[in-house]
Design a protein around this motif. Sequence first.
Motif, mmCIF file in Angstrom:
data_model
loop_
_atom_site.group_PDB
_atom_site.id
_atom_site.type_symbol
_atom_site.label_atom_id
_atom_site.label_comp_id
_atom_site.label_asym_id
_atom_site.label_seq_id
_atom_site.Cartn_x
_atom_site.Cartn_y
_atom_site.Cartn_z
ATOM 1 N N ASP A 1 34.292 48.815 1.657
ATOM 2 C CA ASP A 1 34.882 48.915 2.993
ATOM 3 C C ASP A 1 34.820 50.352 3.514
ATOM 4 N N ALA A 2 35.479 50.612 4.631
ATOM 5 C CA ALA A 2 35.432 51.924 5.286
ATOM 6 C C ALA A 2 35.964 53.043 4.396
ATOM 7 N N GLN A 3 36.863 52.725 3.450
ATOM 8 C CA GLN A 3 37.408 53.731 2.537
ATOM 9 C C GLN A 3 36.536 53.891 1.291
ATOM 10 N N GLY A 4 35.426 53.158 1.220
ATOM 11 C CA GLY A 4 34.559 53.214 0.052
ATOM 12 C C GLY A 4 35.117 52.428 -1.119
ATOM 13 N N GLU A 5 36.089 51.563 -0.852
ATOM 14 C CA GLU A 5 36.708 50.754 -1.902
ATOM 15 C C GLU A 5 36.033 49.389 -1.985
ATOM 16 N N LYS A 6 36.002 48.847 -3.190
ATOM 17 C CA LYS A 6 35.360 47.557 -3.429
ATOM 18 C C LYS A 6 36.142 46.449 -2.719
ATOM 19 N N ALA A 7 35.497 45.769 -1.804
ATOM 20 C CA ALA A 7 36.117 44.668 -1.070
ATOM 21 C C ALA A 7 35.676 43.314 -1.625
ATOM 22 N N ALA A 8 34.464 43.272 -2.195
ATOM 23 C CA ALA A 8 33.932 42.042 -2.777
ATOM 24 C C ALA A 8 32.774 42.410 -3.703
ATOM 25 N N GLU A 9 32.497 41.513 -4.632
ATOM 26 C CA GLU A 9 31.345 41.713 -5.505
ATOM 27 C C GLU A 9 30.807 40.363 -5.920
ATOM 28 N N GLY A 10 29.545 40.350 -6.324
ATOM 29 C CA GLY A 10 28.953 39.101 -6.770
ATOM 30 C C GLY A 10 27.598 39.321 -7.405
ATOM 31 N N LEU A 11 27.195 38.362 -8.209
ATOM 32 C CA LEU A 11 25.853 38.329 -8.771
ATOM 33 C C LEU A 11 25.138 37.180 -8.069
ATOM 34 N N PHE A 12 24.133 37.517 -7.305
ATOM 35 C CA PHE A 12 23.440 36.526 -6.490
ATOM 36 C C PHE A 12 22.171 36.072 -7.192
ATOM 37 N N GLU A 13 22.085 34.768 -7.419
ATOM 38 C CA GLU A 13 20.891 34.163 -7.994
ATOM 39 C C GLU A 13 20.053 33.689 -6.809
ATOM 40 N N LEU A 14 18.886 34.256 -6.676
ATOM 41 C CA LEU A 14 18.054 34.010 -5.507
ATOM 42 C C LEU A 14 17.009 32.946 -5.826
ATOM 43 N N ALA A 15 17.307 31.725 -5.449
ATOM 44 C CA ALA A 15 16.401 30.606 -5.705
ATOM 45 C C ALA A 15 15.042 30.913 -5.092
ATOM 46 N N GLY A 16 14.024 30.872 -5.895
ATOM 47 C CA GLY A 16 12.683 31.181 -5.396
ATOM 48 C C GLY A 16 12.419 32.672 -5.322
ATOM 49 N N GLY A 17 13.444 33.480 -5.554
ATOM 50 C CA GLY A 17 13.281 34.937 -5.562
ATOM 51 C C GLY A 17 13.236 35.532 -4.166
ATOM 52 N N LEU A 18 13.502 36.813 -4.118
ATOM 53 C CA LEU A 18 13.422 37.592 -2.882
ATOM 54 C C LEU A 18 12.365 38.664 -3.108
ATOM 55 N N THR A 19 11.334 38.661 -2.298
ATOM 56 C CA THR A 19 10.281 39.663 -2.392
ATOM 57 C C THR A 19 10.234 40.450 -1.094
ATOM 58 N N VAL A 20 10.247 41.772 -1.235
ATOM 59 C CA VAL A 20 10.122 42.665 -0.090
ATOM 60 C C VAL A 20 8.829 43.439 -0.297
ATOM 61 N N ARG A 21 7.852 43.152 0.551
ATOM 62 C CA ARG A 21 6.544 43.784 0.406
ATOM 63 C C ARG A 21 6.628 45.289 0.625
ATOM 64 N N LYS A 22 5.635 46.002 0.125
ATOM 65 C CA LYS A 22 5.605 47.461 0.258
ATOM 66 C C LYS A 22 5.670 47.875 1.727
ATOM 67 N N CYS B 1 37.897 41.277 -3.508
ATOM 68 C CA CYS B 1 38.653 42.142 -4.415
ATOM 69 C C CYS B 1 39.800 42.871 -3.741
ATOM 70 N N LYS B 2 39.921 42.787 -2.450
ATOM 71 C CA LYS B 2 40.911 43.570 -1.719
ATOM 72 C C LYS B 2 41.592 42.680 -0.691
ATOM 73 N N GLU B 3 42.898 42.829 -0.580
ATOM 74 C CA GLU B 3 43.692 41.976 0.307
ATOM 75 C C GLU B 3 43.338 42.148 1.784
ATOM 76 N N ALA B 4 43.353 43.396 2.283
ATOM 77 C CA ALA B 4 43.105 43.642 3.711
ATOM 78 C C ALA B 4 42.118 44.794 3.884
ATOM 79 N N PRO B 5 40.841 44.550 3.608
ATOM 80 C CA PRO B 5 39.851 45.623 3.728
ATOM 81 C C PRO B 5 39.643 46.049 5.181
ATOM 82 N N ASP B 6 39.284 47.317 5.355
ATOM 83 C CA ASP B 6 38.960 47.862 6.675
ATOM 84 C C ASP B 6 37.445 47.824 6.817
#
Length: 142
Positions: free
Chosen positions: A88-109, A125-130
């Motif tokens: 969030d705006a204070q640099g505090e963790k507001a959420a986290e996750g491990l994302f499984e990307l079905a089919g994968g995510l490719t970003v070309r050069k 992770c935080k009640e009222a994030p900014d």
Amino acid sequence: AFELAEKKLVLPQQLELEESWIKALSDEQKQSLIELARRLPPLRQGEVNLQPVQLSRGADGSLRALLLFRNGSTRSLSFEKLPLVLLDAQGEKAAEGLFELAGGLTVRKETSKPWLFIFPRQNLCKEAPDFSRWKVIIPGKA
């Protein structure tokens, strides 16, 4: 941002959209993403970053983070699983996750690519994030 090499500026302004995005987005939304990719400052050669685009709350309490992957490297990047932390705006963790990307995510050069990540309510992770400012990082790569 995290780096794969060094020096020289590159412009990863070429926007790549998945076919499903092309069908789902309006012309105005596509144009907005193109303009964003053009407006962003250039990256150093080898630099890759995640640019926050839009954050919204789902009806189920989840957080929906639209990010623009910017690949300034000379090789494509592929992700099958991607750990992300939403700060969030204070640099505090507001959420986290491990994302499984079905089919994968490719970003070309030297390309930018938008992707939507949904943090379920149980991953908040935080009640009222900014969210007047926010960013998403890959843990250990900030």
